[in-house]
Design a protein around this motif. Structure first.
Motif, PDB file in Angstrom:
ATOM      1  N   THR A 272       4.577  -3.505 -17.279  1.00  0.00           N
ATOM      2  CA  THR A 272       5.680  -2.640 -16.853  1.00  0.00           C
ATOM      3  C   THR A 272       6.925  -2.980 -17.652  1.00  0.00           C
ATOM      4  N   PRO A 273       7.206  -2.229 -18.719  1.00  0.00           N
ATOM      5  CA  PRO A 273       8.423  -2.498 -19.488  1.00  0.00           C
ATOM      6  C   PRO A 273       9.640  -1.884 -18.818  1.00  0.00           C
ATOM      7  N   VAL A 274      10.789  -2.506 -19.024  1.00  0.00           N
ATOM      8  CA  VAL A 274      12.069  -1.919 -18.643  1.00  0.00           C
ATOM      9  C   VAL A 274      12.999  -2.097 -19.829  1.00  0.00           C
ATOM     10  N   VAL A 275      14.154  -1.480 -19.766  1.00  0.00           N
ATOM     11  CA  VAL A 275      15.102  -1.597 -20.870  1.00  0.00           C
ATOM     12  C   VAL A 275      16.310  -2.391 -20.410  1.00  0.00           C
ATOM     13  N   ALA A 276      16.674  -3.399 -21.209  1.00  0.00           N
ATOM     14  CA  ALA A 276      17.860  -4.207 -20.928  1.00  0.00           C
ATOM     15  C   ALA A 276      19.097  -3.501 -21.472  1.00  0.00           C
ATOM     16  N   ALA A 277      20.270  -3.968 -21.041  1.00  0.00           N
ATOM     17  CA  ALA A 277      21.509  -3.254 -21.368  1.00  0.00           C
ATOM     18  C   ALA A 277      21.982  -3.499 -22.792  1.00  0.00           C
ATOM     19  N   GLY A 278      21.891  -4.749 -23.297  1.00  0.00           N
ATOM     20  CA  GLY A 278      22.399  -4.988 -24.638  1.00  0.00           C
ATOM     21  C   GLY A 278      22.361  -6.443 -25.019  1.00  0.00           C
ATOM     22  N   ALA A 279      22.401  -6.684 -26.332  1.00  0.00           N
ATOM     23  CA  ALA A 279      22.317  -8.033 -26.861  1.00  0.00           C
ATOM     24  C   ALA A 279      23.699  -8.489 -27.345  1.00  0.00           C
ATOM     25  N   PRO A 280      24.009  -9.809 -27.223  1.00  0.00           N
ATOM     26  CA  PRO A 280      23.145 -10.816 -26.621  1.00  0.00           C
ATOM     27  C   PRO A 280      23.404 -11.076 -25.138  1.00  0.00           C
ATOM     28  N   TRP A 281      24.595 -10.709 -24.629  1.00  0.00           N
ATOM     29  CA  TRP A 281      25.003 -11.186 -23.308  1.00  0.00           C
ATOM     30  C   TRP A 281      24.408 -10.389 -22.157  1.00  0.00           C
ATOM     31  N   PHE A 282      23.837  -9.238 -22.437  1.00  0.00           N
ATOM     32  CA  PHE A 282      23.386  -8.372 -21.350  1.00  0.00           C
ATOM     33  C   PHE A 282      21.896  -8.061 -21.450  1.00  0.00           C
ATOM     34  N   MET A 283      21.116  -9.099 -21.781  1.00  0.00           N
ATOM     35  CA  MET A 283      19.663  -8.938 -21.813  1.00  0.00           C
ATOM     36  C   MET A 283      19.122  -9.059 -20.394  1.00  0.00           C
ATOM     37  N   ALA A 284      19.486  -8.074 -19.603  1.00  0.00           N
ATOM     38  CA  ALA A 284      19.094  -8.029 -18.197  1.00  0.00           C
ATOM     39  C   ALA A 284      19.016  -6.567 -17.797  1.00  0.00           C
ATOM     40  N   LEU A 285      18.359  -6.324 -16.688  1.00  0.00           N
ATOM     41  CA  LEU A 285      18.237  -4.967 -16.171  1.00  0.00           C
ATOM     42  C   LEU A 285      19.539  -4.585 -15.476  1.00  0.00           C
ATOM     43  N   PHE A 286      20.153  -3.507 -15.938  1.00  0.00           N
ATOM     44  CA  PHE A 286      21.367  -2.961 -15.342  1.00  0.00           C
ATOM     45  C   PHE A 286      21.043  -1.572 -14.812  1.00  0.00           C
ATOM     46  N   GLY A 287      21.448  -1.303 -13.564  1.00  0.00           N
ATOM     47  CA  GLY A 287      21.096  -0.022 -12.977  1.00  0.00           C
ATOM     48  C   GLY A 287      21.557   1.157 -13.806  1.00  0.00           C
ATOM     49  N   ARG A 288      22.860   1.307 -13.960  1.00  0.00           N
ATOM     50  CA  ARG A 288      23.415   2.462 -14.665  1.00  0.00           C
ATOM     51  C   ARG A 288      22.970   2.506 -16.126  1.00  0.00           C
ATOM     52  N   ASP A 289      23.144   1.411 -16.851  1.00  0.00           N
ATOM     53  CA  ASP A 289      22.845   1.386 -18.283  1.00  0.00           C
ATOM     54  C   ASP A 289      21.372   1.662 -18.542  1.00  0.00           C
ATOM     55  N   SER A 290      20.517   0.984 -17.775  1.00  0.00           N
ATOM     56  CA  SER A 290      19.081   1.135 -18.012  1.00  0.00           C
ATOM     57  C   SER A 290      18.605   2.534 -17.649  1.00  0.00           C
ATOM     58  N   ILE A 291      19.154   3.113 -16.579  1.00  0.00           N
ATOM     59  CA  ILE A 291      18.743   4.464 -16.180  1.00  0.00           C
ATOM     60  C   ILE A 291      19.174   5.479 -17.225  1.00  0.00           C
ATOM     61  N   LEU A 292      20.440   5.430 -17.654  1.00  0.00           N
ATOM     62  CA  LEU A 292      20.897   6.400 -18.638  1.00  0.00           C
ATOM     63  C   LEU A 292      20.138   6.247 -19.954  1.00  0.00           C
ATOM     64  N   THR A 293      19.860   5.011 -20.349  1.00  0.00           N
ATOM     65  CA  THR A 293      19.069   4.804 -21.560  1.00  0.00           C
ATOM     66  C   THR A 293      17.678   5.392 -21.402  1.00  0.00           C
ATOM     67  N   ALA A 294      17.061   5.164 -20.249  1.00  0.00           N
ATOM     68  CA  ALA A 294      15.731   5.718 -19.996  1.00  0.00           C
ATOM     69  C   ALA A 294      15.749   7.241 -20.025  1.00  0.00           C
ATOM     70  N   LEU A 295      16.781   7.848 -19.420  1.00  0.00           N
ATOM     71  CA  LEU A 295      16.905   9.302 -19.443  1.00  0.00           C
ATOM     72  C   LEU A 295      17.029   9.828 -20.870  1.00  0.00           C
ATOM     73  N   MET A 296      17.838   9.165 -21.676  1.00  0.00           N
ATOM     74  CA  MET A 296      18.129   9.646 -23.022  1.00  0.00           C
ATOM     75  C   MET A 296      16.959   9.440 -23.980  1.00  0.00           C
ATOM     76  N   SER A 297      16.151   8.432 -23.726  1.00  0.00           N
ATOM     77  CA  SER A 297      15.057   8.108 -24.647  1.00  0.00           C
ATOM     78  C   SER A 297      13.693   8.444 -24.071  1.00  0.00           C
ATOM     79  N   LEU A 298      13.642   9.218 -23.007  1.00  0.00           N
ATOM     80  CA  LEU A 298      12.370   9.495 -22.342  1.00  0.00           C
ATOM     81  C   LEU A 298      11.318  10.076 -23.282  1.00  0.00           C
ATOM     82  N   PRO A 299      11.643  10.992 -24.204  1.00  0.00           N
ATOM     83  CA  PRO A 299      10.607  11.513 -25.110  1.00  0.00           C
ATOM     84  C   PRO A 299      10.035  10.464 -26.062  1.00  0.00           C
ATOM     85  N   LEU A 300      10.743   9.360 -26.241  1.00  0.00           N
ATOM     86  CA  LEU A 300      10.240   8.294 -27.104  1.00  0.00           C
ATOM     87  C   LEU A 300       9.170   7.482 -26.401  1.00  0.00           C
TER      88      LEU A 300
END
Length: 712
Positions: A272-300
């Motif tokens: 089960t992959p998830v997307v982290a918010a950003g490197a290096p300090w935010f390599m963690a699951l963030f609700g808003r950031d991860s959801i919007l990233t998932a929405l924007m990259s869903l076709p990938l």
């Protein structure tokens, strides 16, 4: 969370003189020579704790002159340096190679190469220290000793520990052929003429006495290590693009690589992959950031979006806790797992966000539109309903029909929308808005969540529920347009403050309202013109705050800067309301900025006008790569294609408005339901789609459920 998260990414550089290597719950920030310098943010971090704060290599008690760093993979770099000339010699003859692998700690392979004609006797010393500071302490420069520290050594082993608050953190350093002493490992080598000397050092985290298995053991080839395998698989999978514009092609490739770099995997659910918010300090699951990233990259990668939704659902709030701001049904803001994570925002899981919860429901709706694993989406419906209950019970505490926020304690975030800096919400005259604050875009997200729940109900044969949520969406839309529209200005208020008065700043937030469809169609032309006005549009994207506002500062975090993801959402909103020329201007500006940054968009850039400076001005502390910035070019391509999908209604919309400079474009292997779709757009704008699932047709018309004024 078991042993923490694992990561599949790419090496990054933080600033001009730093190099970052990341692999899941471990990352290493060093100088370009490879050393971790005391008194700086440098360090080796594991599960949000700095397990090495000093790592300095010396040759014959002299510093090593750095020559080059070659960052080959997300987790790997080769640091090249040379020894300083020996007395009586004009040139150095000893070259040092430090090949570093980061993953559940660190492995460093050391090679001395003697390029001279005489044997070289060398003393190589490695100084190692650990303060076990929390990641946030390091990032914010507030490190201080905590607890009881210990050192143990012998037979090439150096063990560093700290006991604090009944918990133990440690690191075990094992070096082949080294002599160990407190804080130091010493290698004595004689390197033959034109010969080499080799050794390896393993750095292993120890949590409460238990060692974490390294990702790069000495007995296994590097290419067979978990991070290597995941990186190879990612590069071999997913859609492919062929386009005439090489700059766009480079940007898309870089975005794809960086999104692969920002995937993290929970070892309790390694598939089960998830997307982290950003490197290096935010390599963690963030609700808003991860959801919007998932929405924007869903076709990938639809599985990335599904995994993000499933993981956030597992951590959805179940009780009320003012310290963490957890509430039943609330989606987390941030998940951290260091021993001192409570020093940051109150706990390892912090819930202080107003927008992640409606965005979560919107994500489920988008998964439904793309035909992603219907049974898995159906299993998430109870979580969607809990989220909607939170919206109406906790999000709207005063019952005025709008979702607002006020932090529960002084430890939480003062602002809990995406502009979450302390001064991120202010009036035209610069006054800071007082809570509780109802943000304009959050009402749009709630509107989108209501429509998403209606679509989900239709998909799973529940027309009565669908009708109920569509009616709630209509009512919210009417309330929003009545209360947030500022006729004297011709734009929407950024928010309503604690006195229910409009926060009248001209800001990019209303572009998000276009994106979700909550804007009245008759007012959309005025909004579109404002967003592209000289005071809002910098030439590199849309500013967060207009130049005419009192708080405007192009070098601020949220008051006049340009955030690529923000501009991407604005472009999508403009396209939704039928302003393709406006949308194309925004998209081209952001893609031009990406080209200026070598294909990798940073988290944000300064809001200076393009006419003032010919290149975009970087924001110094921006994350790079950062998740939603990495997803933005892919999303802009989708916007320019006019691509929308609704598998439940059998519709794929394609209405290209590509810039002529792009030339012909071809996409292959785009996942759609159980199919793999191809899209071709010729230079004259003719579009063709192949490989569609059964029952799905192509049209230039928008599906009724995504129309600007959806049916009741």
């Amino acid at each position: 969370m078991g042993e923490g998260w694992t990561f599949a990414g790419e090496a990054t550089q933080s600033g001009g003189d730093s190099v970052t290597l990341i692999e899941g719950s471990s990352f290493c920030l060093s100088e370009r020579g490879g050393d971790l310098v005391p008194g700086t943010p440098h360090g080796l971090f594991h599960r949000d704790t700095r397990i090495l704060s000093v790592w300095q290599l010396r040759l014959d008690d002299e510093e090593i002159d750095p020559l080059s760093v070659i960052a080959q993979e997300p987790y790997e770099a080769l640091f090249l340096g040379r020894a300083r000339p020996r007395p009586g010699y004009s040139e150095a003859t000893v070259l040092l190679e430090r090949r570093r692998f980061v993953g559940a700690g660190m492995r460093e392979d050391l090679v001395l190469r003697n390029l001279g004609n005489e044997a070289a006797a060398c003393v190589l010393t490695l100084r190692a220290e650990a303060d076990f500071a929390d990641l946030f302490e390091v990032k914010e420069g507030r490190v201080r000793p905590r607890g009881q520290y210990g050192v143990d050594y012998g037979d090439g082993v150096l063990a560093l520990t700290r006991q604090w608050r009944g918990e133990s953190r440690g690191v075990r350093i094992v070096a082949e052929g080294a002599i160990s002493s407190p804080g130091q490992l010493t290698f004595r080598a004689v390197v033959p003429p034109r010969g080499t000397w080799r050794s390896s050092v393993l750095v292993t985290p120890v949590i409460d006495g238990v060692e974490t298995p390294t990702s790069f053991p000495l007995e296994r080839p590097v290419e067979q290590a978990g991070p290597s395998v995941r990186t190879t698989e990612w590069r071999a999978s997913g859609p492919r693009i062929r386009v005439g514009d090489e700059s766009l092609a480079l940007t898309v490739r870089r975005s794809r690589q960086d999104l692969g770099a920002l995937r993290i995997f929970d070892p309790e659910r390694p598939d089960t992959p998830v997307v982290a918010a950003g490197a290096p300090w935010f390599m963690a699951l963030f609700g808003r950031d991860s959801i919007l990233t998932a929405l924007m990259s869903l076709p990938l990668d639809p599985q990335l979006a599904l995994g993000t939704a499933q993981t956030l659902a597992r951590h959805q709030g179940t009780k009320s806790d003012p310290v963490t701001e957890e509430e039943p049904g609330r989606i987390p803001h941030e998940l951290r797992f260091g021993v001192e994570a409570s020093l940051a925002l109150g706990g390892t899981v912090y819930y202080g966000t107003v927008d992640a919860t409606p965005l979560f429901v919107m994500l489920l709706g988008e998964l439904c539109r793309w035909g992603v694993e219907p049974d898995a989406v159906r299993a998430l419906l109870p979580h969607a309903d809990r989220a909607l209950t939170w919206i109406e019970k906790y999000g709207d505490r005063d019952g005025d029909g709008f979702v607002e926020y006020r932090r529960a304690t002084d430890r939480g975030l003062a602002n809990q929308g995406w502009k979450d800096s302390w001064d991120g919400v202010n009036s035209a005259d610069g006054r800071i808005a007082e809570p509780p604050i109802a943000l304009a875009e959050v009402q749009g997200y709630v509107y989108g969540a209501y429509l998403a729940r209606a679509l989900l109900a239709e998909r799973f044969d529940d027309p009565e529920t669908a009708g109920r949520w569509r009616e709630r969406a209509r009512q919210l839309r009417d309330r929003f347009n009545e209360r947030f529209w500022l006729p004297e200005h011709g734009w929407y208020a950024e928010a309503l403050d604690g006195e229910k008065q409009p926060v009248d700043a001209l800001a990019s937030n209303m572009g998000h309202c276009l994106w979700t469809g909550i804007v009245d169609a008759g007012r959309a032309p005025a909004v579109a013109e404002r967003l592209l006005s000289p005071e809002m549009f910098s030439g590199w994207g849309v500013r967060t705050l207009a130049t005419s506002m009192a708080a405007y500062n192009p070098m601020s975090y949220h008051n006049g800067s340009v955030w690529p993801h923000d501009s991407g959402i604005v472009a999508a909103g403009l396209m939704r309301y039928g302003f393709p020329d406006h949308a194309r201007r925004v998209a081209e500006a952001v893609l031009d900025a990406a080209a200026a940054f070598g294909g990798r968009l940073p988290e944000l850039l300064c809001g200076f006008d393009r006419a003032e400076y010919a290149q975009p001005v970087p924001y110094p502390a921006a994350c790079s790569p950062q998740a939603w910035a990495s997803a933005t070019p892919l999303y802009l391509l989708r916007v320019l294609l006019g691509a929308e999908v609704c598998v439940p209604h059998g519709v794929v919309r394609l209405d290209p408005h590509l810039p002529t400079r792009f030339g012909a474009l071809r996409l292959t292997d785009v996942p759609l339901g159980t199919a793999r779709v191809g899209v071709t757009v010729t230079e004259d704008g003719t579009a063709e789609v192949t490989g569609l699932p059964s029952g799905v047709t192509v049209t230039r018309e928008r599906c009724a459920c995504t129309a600007v004024d959806p049916p009741r």
